[in-house]
Design a protein around this motif. Sequence first.
Motif, PDB file in Angstrom:
ATOM      1  N   SER A 151       0.760  -1.111  -0.016  1.00 50.67           N
ATOM      2  CA  SER A 151       0.091  -0.046   0.086  1.00 50.67           C
ATOM      3  C   SER A 151       0.902   1.114  -0.218  1.00 50.67           C
ATOM      4  CB  SER A 151      -1.002  -0.058   0.995  1.00 50.67           C
ATOM      5  OG  SER A 151      -1.760  -0.923   1.275  1.00 50.67           O
ATOM      6  N   SER A 152       0.489   2.247  -0.866  1.00 52.48           N
ATOM      7  CA  SER A 152       1.417   3.416  -0.862  1.00 52.48           C
ATOM      8  C   SER A 152       0.509   4.550  -0.472  1.00 52.48           C
ATOM      9  CB  SER A 152       1.523   3.689  -2.616  1.00 52.48           C
ATOM     10  OG  SER A 152       2.272   5.002  -2.537  1.00 52.48           O
ATOM     11  N   GLU A 153       1.237   5.085   0.520  1.00 51.40           N
ATOM     12  CA  GLU A 153       0.685   6.405   1.038  1.00 51.40           C
ATOM     13  C   GLU A 153       0.920   7.628   0.451  1.00 51.40           C
ATOM     14  OE1 GLU A 153      -0.937   6.553   4.095  1.00 51.40           O
ATOM     15  OE2 GLU A 153      -1.354   4.451   3.475  1.00 51.40           O
ATOM     16  N   VAL A 154       1.850   7.979  -0.178  1.00 54.17           N
ATOM     17  CA  VAL A 154       2.186   9.135  -0.853  1.00 54.17           C
ATOM     18  C   VAL A 154       2.718   8.811  -2.306  1.00 54.17           C
ATOM     19  CG1 VAL A 154       2.539  10.770   1.119  1.00 54.17           C
ATOM     20  CG2 VAL A 154       4.322   9.541  -0.084  1.00 54.17           C
ATOM     21  N   PRO A 155       2.118   9.679  -3.345  1.00 52.61           N
ATOM     22  CA  PRO A 155       2.751   9.528  -4.701  1.00 52.61           C
ATOM     23  C   PRO A 155       4.058  10.094  -4.980  1.00 52.61           C
ATOM     24  CG  PRO A 155       1.075  11.633  -4.486  1.00 52.61           C
ATOM     25  CD  PRO A 155       1.065  10.580  -3.300  1.00 52.61           C
ATOM     26  N   GLN A 156       4.892   9.275  -5.497  1.00 47.81           N
ATOM     27  CA  GLN A 156       6.188   9.970  -5.702  1.00 47.81           C
ATOM     28  C   GLN A 156       6.996   8.683  -6.726  1.00 47.81           C
ATOM     29  OE1 GLN A 156       7.626   9.318  -1.609  1.00 47.81           O
ATOM     30  NE2 GLN A 156       6.429   7.561  -1.468  1.00 47.81           N
ATOM     31  N   ASN A 157       8.048   8.896  -6.827  1.00 45.27           N
ATOM     32  CA  ASN A 157       8.961   8.019  -7.702  1.00 45.27           C
ATOM     33  C   ASN A 157       9.496   7.070  -7.113  1.00 45.27           C
ATOM     34  OD1 ASN A 157      10.970   9.804  -6.283  1.00 45.27           O
ATOM     35  ND2 ASN A 157      12.442   9.462  -8.090  1.00 45.27           N
ATOM     36  N   LEU A 158       9.249   6.770  -5.995  1.00 44.26           N
ATOM     37  CA  LEU A 158       9.670   5.529  -5.256  1.00 44.26           C
ATOM     38  C   LEU A 158       8.516   4.300  -5.269  1.00 44.26           C
ATOM     39  CD1 LEU A 158      10.562   7.231  -1.830  1.00 44.26           C
ATOM     40  CD2 LEU A 158      12.125   6.307  -3.715  1.00 44.26           C
ATOM     41  N   SER A 159       8.934   3.339  -5.096  1.00 45.72           N
ATOM     42  CA  SER A 159       8.071   2.085  -5.059  1.00 45.72           C
ATOM     43  C   SER A 159       8.808   1.034  -3.989  1.00 45.72           C
ATOM     44  CB  SER A 159       8.047   1.333  -6.370  1.00 45.72           C
ATOM     45  OG  SER A 159       9.380   0.850  -6.987  1.00 45.72           O
ATOM     46  N   ALA A 160       7.648  -0.113  -3.822  1.00 49.97           N
ATOM     47  CA  ALA A 160       8.189  -1.026  -2.675  1.00 49.97           C
ATOM     48  C   ALA A 160       7.974  -2.282  -3.082  1.00 49.97           C
ATOM     49  CB  ALA A 160       7.747  -0.684  -1.421  1.00 49.97           C
ATOM     50  N   SER A 161       8.485  -3.366  -2.692  1.00 50.67           N
ATOM     51  CA  SER A 161       8.153  -4.691  -3.136  1.00 50.67           C
ATOM     52  C   SER A 161       8.410  -5.444  -1.823  1.00 50.67           C
ATOM     53  CB  SER A 161       9.055  -5.306  -4.288  1.00 50.67           C
ATOM     54  OG  SER A 161      10.329  -5.295  -3.998  1.00 50.67           O
ATOM     55  N   ARG A 162       7.985  -6.736  -1.739  1.00 49.80           N
ATOM     56  CA  ARG A 162       7.823  -7.677  -0.637  1.00 49.80           C
ATOM     57  C   ARG A 162       7.905  -8.843  -1.320  1.00 49.80           C
ATOM     58  NH1 ARG A 162       4.475  -8.053   5.070  1.00 49.80           N
ATOM     59  NH2 ARG A 162       5.470  -9.790   5.762  1.00 49.80           N
TER      60      ARG A 162
END
Lengths: 113, 112
Positions: free
Chosen positions: A57-68
């Motif tokens: 789940s993303s909290e803020v729009p930006q050029n970052l991403s996350a993965s699990r």
Amino acid sequence: SQTIHQWPATLVQPVGSPLSLECTVEGTSNPNLYWYRQAAGRGLQLLFYSVGIGQISSEVPQNLSASRPQDRQFILSSKKLLLSDSGFYLCAWAELRSQETQYFGPGTRLLVL
Amino acid sequence: AQSVTQLDSQVPVFEEAPVELRCNYSSSVSVYLFWYVQYPNQGLQLLLKYLSGSTLVKGINGFEAEFNKSQTSFHLRKPSVHISDTAEYFCAAYNQGGKLIFGQGTELSVKP
């Protein structure tokens, strides 16, 4: 007992370069995982959280991403870093049955030049 | 909007003196409350938490905090500080959406 690791501890990257920060947790199963950013002189900003493998789940729009990709591994990425991405990145985890209490890792200091 | 307010950005104090770091939360925030400490270039360490029960909560390193529902406060106290207590302290509240809401932090500076 549970431990949380982050690496690298410090990173200096040029603008436009990619980014990969890693966080791993030991001693627990199916934790909630979180990425925060702490800019100089400011509080903590929640970036992403995950309640399970592949669930982000993303909290803020930006050029970052996350993965699990694994139960106890959480990765923060970027394809092209911006100057504004500089900061202190903190990973945190919480037990599934006591989600209110988060435990933080040692952090990664990122400087984008 | 839900919020946590730390009333002092910086608190200077002499060694062995008592200290109080103030925190107020908005009444809409769930009453799970936390204090974390951050030493320079380190992550956050949990000092203490209030989930329910006794309103006076004792934590690590001799710190304690009191939950006051009528004043929507959760102030952190220590009767006698040490140089090693110099750090940034964050108050946080857990909301119904499953997120921790942090205050902006209070920098405690203990001088000899």
